[in-house]
Write an enzyme that holds these catalytic residues in place. Sequence first.
Site, short mmCIF file in Angstrom:
data_model
loop_
_atom_site.label_atom_id
_atom_site.label_comp_id
_atom_site.label_asym_id
_atom_site.label_seq_id
_atom_site.Cartn_x
_atom_site.Cartn_y
_atom_site.Cartn_z
N ASP A 67 -15.46 -5.59 37.48
CA ASP A 67 -15.45 -6.90 36.82
C ASP A 67 -16.72 -7.14 36.01
OD1 ASP A 67 -17.03 -7.09 39.11
OD2 ASP A 67 -15.59 -8.33 40.18
N ASN A 136 -14.67 -15.48 50.86
CA ASN A 136 -13.33 -16.10 50.84
C ASN A 136 -12.22 -15.06 50.79
OD1 ASN A 136 -13.42 -15.12 48.23
ND2 ASN A 136 -13.22 -17.11 47.22
N HIS A 138 -11.94 -12.55 48.61
CA HIS A 138 -11.58 -11.99 47.29
C HIS A 138 -11.99 -10.52 47.20
CE1 HIS A 138 -15.60 -13.27 45.11
NE2 HIS A 138 -15.75 -12.14 45.73
N GLU A 143 -9.33 -14.00 43.15
CA GLU A 143 -9.62 -15.08 44.08
C GLU A 143 -8.36 -15.44 44.88
OE1 GLU A 143 -12.58 -15.82 44.54
OE2 GLU A 143 -13.71 -16.30 42.74
#
Length: 244
Positions: A67, A136, A138, A143
């Site tokens: 990314d 979280n 991801h 996400e």
Amino acid sequence: MLIITAKDYDEMSQKAARYIAAEILLKPDCLLGLATGSTPIGTYQELIRIHQQEGLSFQKVRTVNLDEYYGLPASHEQSYRYFMQETLFDHIDICPDKTHVPDGLTKDPQSYGKEYDELIVALGGIDLLLLGIGSNGHIAFNEPGSYFTAQTRLVDLNPNTIEDNSRFFESKDDVPRQAISMGMKSILDSKRIVILASGAGKAQAIKDMLEGPVDPMLPASILQLHSNVTLIADKAALALVQPD
Ligand code: PGA
């Protein structure tokens, strides 16, 4: 999923680096998928040491990164291209034109994402993908709520991710709100995946990844369905996992 327990961050990093080094020895022109963030820094340092002291060559290795922040040029200190140069590429004998990090300045993210996925296929597919995990759940910047079939694309960062990553920026307001992220599809098409986790802050996400249902709200849980995933985690990250 194979789980390798390390006593701490350093041992996790050493084990991960050995895994990657073994892949390079077996397939000198392998395509590595690479992650950024705090977690893989020790792994990259150990790979540099193996290169310098044991002669591991990266000359034929090709890489694709997961990314890049949208809107940051490669020259920005917080861009992931900058991170990769500083943390790994500038210290090994890799050919610059064999390294690929998504372009955070692309004007047409939709076509660009498609081209990035096509590039991965044209390079023969990812042989070994190194992943971190967000608190979280991801993976890359996929996400919670991301489609498991998602392609590489422009994504909005979750408030939780903006908070987590604000430690790298002067203030939370400086954290980009969007990123180009490799999609779940290219992640899942990788031949082998190594996912790293260190510290108590990842313990709940690791528990949910291993023991929870496969659920788009916890993107890493999809890795339960991949046939060749190795989790290398330290004891703190594994603290909530039920022993067999
Ligand atoms: P970290 O990030 O390595 O900085 O904890 C991991 C991730 O967000 O995937």
